[in-house]
Design a protein around this motif. Structure first.
Motif, short mmCIF file in Angstrom:
data_model
loop_
_atom_site.label_atom_id
_atom_site.label_comp_id
_atom_site.label_asym_id
_atom_site.label_seq_id
_atom_site.Cartn_x
_atom_site.Cartn_y
_atom_site.Cartn_z
N LYS A 183 0.83 -1.21 0.00
CA LYS A 183 0.00 0.00 0.00
C LYS A 183 0.87 1.26 0.00
N ARG B 46 2.17 1.60 -3.53
CA ARG B 46 1.12 1.95 -4.49
C ARG B 46 0.60 3.37 -4.30
N SER B 47 0.64 3.88 -3.07
CA SER B 47 0.09 5.22 -2.84
C SER B 47 1.14 6.32 -3.00
N GLN C 261 -4.84 1.47 4.48
CA GLN C 261 -4.78 2.18 3.20
C GLN C 261 -4.80 3.69 3.45
N GLN D 185 -1.75 6.32 2.64
CA GLN D 185 -1.94 7.55 1.85
C GLN D 185 -1.49 8.77 2.63
N THR E 79 2.34 8.95 2.61
CA THR E 79 3.02 9.14 1.33
C THR E 79 2.63 10.43 0.63
N ASN E 80 1.49 11.02 1.02
CA ASN E 80 1.07 12.26 0.37
C ASN E 80 1.61 13.49 1.07
#
Length: 233
Positions: free
Chosen positions: A25, A28-29, A222, A226, A229-230
Motif C-alpha cells: 500500500k 502503491r500510494s 490504506q 496515503q 506518502t502524500n
C-alpha cells in the motif's frame, strides 16, 4: 530536499501478511515515475511479538517489550516516522512512544480526517475488529462518530473465528471461509444502519474486499499509507 527523503519505519509481523500488504500500500500510494522516486522504507517484520488481543484479555504475555525493541530497531535504522500495521497494538503505542523519539503515526487521526473530508456523510460507523480492540474501545475513544459492533455472539463466532479460527486468516487462509464469516458480520452492521464499515483489524482486509459489501468498506491501513506518502515532508 524533495519529500521522498523521509524514511518510513514499519513495526511489522502482526501478522506478516498484513505487514506485506501495508508495504505494498505504501508503494502503491506513492506517486513515482522511477525507483528513486519512492520512499526508503525500513521494515522489521517481527512475528515474535506476543499476541495483542490475548495480552489485553489477560491470557498472554505483554507485547510491550517486543514492540519497544522493534520500534527502537527501525528508529536506529533511520526512520523519520514509524507506522504500525496492527490496530490492536494501538492499545500499547502510547507506552512505546515514550521510549522512542521518532513519532509514531496515528492511524485514528488519519482515519478521522479521511472520514471528515472525503465526501462521506458519516454518522454511524460499523467496526469489524478483534475482541481486544473492541474491549478497549479504541475506536470509540479515538473517533467522533457513533460506533457500532456486531453482536457479542457474532464477534466471537464470526469475526474472531475469521481471524483466529482453524480456517482463519492468521492460519494463512484468506479464501471463502473467512470471507463468508466476515460478510455475515458486515450484513449485521448494515442492518443496524451504519454508513460505512471499517476493517478494524489488519487481517480483515486480506479476506473481505469492497465488492463483498454494498456500503463503503474502509481499510485504515490504506488511509494511513496515503497519509504517510502524500504529506510533503
Amino acid at each position: 530536499m524533495n519529500h521522498h527523503q523521509k524514511v518510513i519505519g514499519v513495526v511489522g509481523g502482526m501478522g506478516p501478511e498484513a505487514t506485506a500488504s501495508f508495504f505494498y500500500k505504501l508503494i502503491r500510494s506513492t506517486e513515482a515515475k522511477k525507483d528513486q522516486d519512492h520512499y526508503r522504507i525500513v521494515i522489521d517484520n517481527n512475528p515474535k511479538i506476543p499476541d495483542r488481543t490475548k495480552a489485553i484479555l489477560g491470557q498472554g504475555e505483554s507485547p510491550l517489550p517486543a514492540l519497544i525493541e522493534t520500534a527502537k530497531n527501525v528508529e536506529r535504522a533511520g526512520a523519520d516516522v514509524i507506522a504500525v500495521p496492527c490496530i490492536t497494538s494501538n492499545y500499547f503505542l502510547a507506552e512505546v512512544q515514550k521510549e522512542v523519539k521518532t513519532p509514531i503515526a496515528n492511524v485514528f487521526e488519519a482515519l478521522e480526517q479521511y472520514l471528515k473530508t472525503d465526501g462521506f456523510n458519516v454518522r454511524k460507523v460499523g467496526i469489524l475488529c478483534t475482541t481486544g480492540t473492541r474491549k478497549m474501545g479504541l475506536f470509540q475513544k479515538n473517533l467522533p462518530f457513533d460506533i457500532c459492533y456486531p453482536s457479542e455472539q457474532s464477534q466471537e463466532s464470526k469475526v474472531m473465528e475469521a481471524i483466529y479460527g482453524a480456517e482463519g486468516i492468521k492460519q494463512g487462509n484468506t479464501g471463502i471461509v473467512p470471507k463468508c464469516l466476515l460478510q455475515e458480520a458486515a450484513l449485521e452492521l448494515i442492518d443496524a444502519g451504519v454508513d460505512v464499515i471499517i476493517s478494524g483489524c489488519t487481517e480483515i482486509e486480506l479476506a473481505l474486499k469492497q465488492e463483498d459489501v454494498e456500503i463503503p468498506l474502509i481499510d485504515p491501513m490504506q488511509v494511513l499509507a496515503q497519509s504517510l506518502t502524500n504529506s510533503k515532508n
